[in-house]
Write a protein that holds these residues in place. Structure first.
Motif, PDB file in Angstrom:
ATOM      1  N   LYS A 140       0.825  -1.211   0.000  1.00 63.98           N
ATOM      2  CA  LYS A 140       0.000   0.000   0.000  1.00 63.98           C
ATOM      3  C   LYS A 140       0.858   1.260   0.000  1.00 63.98           C
ATOM      4  O   LYS A 140       0.540   2.249  -0.672  1.00 63.98           O
ATOM      5  CB  LYS A 140      -0.942  -0.015   1.202  1.00 63.98           C
ATOM      6  N   GLU A 143       2.243   1.616  -3.410  1.00 65.71           N
ATOM      7  CA  GLU A 143       1.189   2.046  -4.332  1.00 65.71           C
ATOM      8  C   GLU A 143       1.037   3.561  -4.308  1.00 65.71           C
ATOM      9  O   GLU A 143       0.942   4.210  -5.350  1.00 65.71           O
ATOM     10  CB  GLU A 143      -0.136   1.369  -3.962  1.00 65.71           C
ATOM     11  N   TYR A 180      -4.191  -7.629  -5.409  1.00 64.01           N
ATOM     12  CA  TYR A 180      -4.251  -7.367  -6.838  1.00 64.01           C
ATOM     13  C   TYR A 180      -5.651  -7.646  -7.385  1.00 64.01           C
ATOM     14  O   TYR A 180      -6.187  -6.879  -8.178  1.00 64.01           O
ATOM     15  CB  TYR A 180      -3.212  -8.218  -7.576  1.00 64.01           C
ATOM     16  N   LEU A 185      -4.264  -2.022  -6.139  1.00 66.79           N
ATOM     17  CA  LEU A 185      -2.887  -1.632  -6.422  1.00 66.79           C
ATOM     18  C   LEU A 185      -2.676  -1.346  -7.912  1.00 66.79           C
ATOM     19  O   LEU A 185      -1.793  -1.905  -8.550  1.00 66.79           O
ATOM     20  CB  LEU A 185      -1.930  -2.742  -5.973  1.00 66.79           C
ATOM     21  N   HIS A 187      -1.350   1.189  -9.639  1.00 68.79           N
ATOM     22  CA  HIS A 187      -0.053   1.716 -10.059  1.00 68.79           C
ATOM     23  C   HIS A 187       1.025   0.643  -9.965  1.00 68.79           C
ATOM     24  O   HIS A 187       1.936   0.577 -10.802  1.00 68.79           O
ATOM     25  CB  HIS A 187       0.328   2.931  -9.204  1.00 68.79           C
ATOM     26  N   HIS A 188       0.943  -0.194  -8.954  1.00 64.68           N
ATOM     27  CA  HIS A 188       1.896  -1.285  -8.806  1.00 64.68           C
ATOM     28  C   HIS A 188       1.753  -2.258  -9.976  1.00 64.68           C
ATOM     29  O   HIS A 188       2.752  -2.700 -10.555  1.00 64.68           O
ATOM     30  CB  HIS A 188       1.638  -2.010  -7.483  1.00 64.68           C
ATOM     31  N   GLN A 189       0.530  -2.565 -10.350  1.00 66.55           N
ATOM     32  CA  GLN A 189       0.301  -3.462 -11.479  1.00 66.55           C
ATOM     33  C   GLN A 189       0.830  -2.858 -12.775  1.00 66.55           C
ATOM     34  O   GLN A 189       1.431  -3.552 -13.603  1.00 66.55           O
ATOM     35  CB  GLN A 189      -1.190  -3.764 -11.603  1.00 66.55           C
TER      36      GLN A 189
END
Length: 226
Positions: A140, A143, A180, A185, A187-189
């Motif tokens: 988090k 992210e 996921y 998330l 931006h992480h993906q």
């Protein structure tokens, strides 16, 4: 160079990707952390801290701590660079890497898991809750920080690009994967999609637990990684 590593070691994975990105010839020496081989007398003579990774240079100098090794590799093999060209970008990427290496990851390493098990006597459910809490907290935070950080691919963070799994066992993967699936998330993906095609990341990823645990000859032979 001689690189002491294990397929399930997140810190080793960071360095392994950098070695492949920079096409730096090295010999891999497997240290099975699932069997506590990092605590053997032989490995302690290499790295008295008894953690992975360690990089032994051709002159016998021993480097430890993954981010310090990354700094050495980036200065010794400047192409391709691991960090952005601008000073603010470099500071941002270092901060993101430190969030994982110094904030989230240390709470999941074998010596902590052994303490939770052997000293605090936490059952498996409690230990799984511990892992989930700190993995999700770290994700988090990342992210929030990754928003607007596209192009900073030098993080080399959590993912095993070979199969998408995280490197601390199935329970950790399951709790992260739930984040996921929930769409929490994005931006992480997006970051992971952006770096998935990076040749060094693909080459540096373990081909699978069984292959590394068996000490595949291709991984313990000195060669220029490709």
């Amino acid at each position: 160079m001689k690189f002491y590593s294990f397929w399930r070691s997140l810190a080793s994975f960071r360095v392994r990707i950098a070695l492949h990105l920079k096409n730096a010839a090295h010999e891999v020496v497997l240290v099975d952390i699932d069997r506590d081989e990092q605590r053997s007398a032989d490995y302690a003579s290499v790295n008295p801290q008894m953690v992975l990774p360690a990089l032994v240079l051709d002159d016998g100098t021993v480097l430890s701590q993954s981010l310090a090794i990354l700094d050495y590799l980036d200065e010794t093999f400047p192409e391709p660079p691991l960090l952005p060209a601008d000073i603010k970008g470099r500071a941002r990427v270092r901060a993101l890497a430190l969030m994982v290496a110094c904030e989230g990851h240390p709470l999941l390493v074998p010596r902590v898991r052994h303490y939770l098990d052997d000293v605090l006597k936490l059952d498996q459910e409690a230990q799984a809750a511990w892992r989930k809490h700190w993995i999700v907290e770290t994700l988090k935070t990342l992210e929030a920080q990754l928003a607007g950080a596209q192009g900073h691919r030098a993080l080399l963070l959590w993912r095993c690009a070979d199969d998408g799994r995280y490197l601390h066992g199935r329970p950790c993967f399951d709790c992260a994967h739930a984040e996921y699936r929930s769409g929490a998330l994005p931006h992480h993906q997006a970051y992971l999609r952006d770096v998935d095609g990076t040749a060094g990341l693909r080459a540096g990823a373990p081909a699978g637990a069984a292959r590394y645990a068996a000490g595949d000859a291709a991984e313990v032979t000195a060669r220029p990684p490709g």
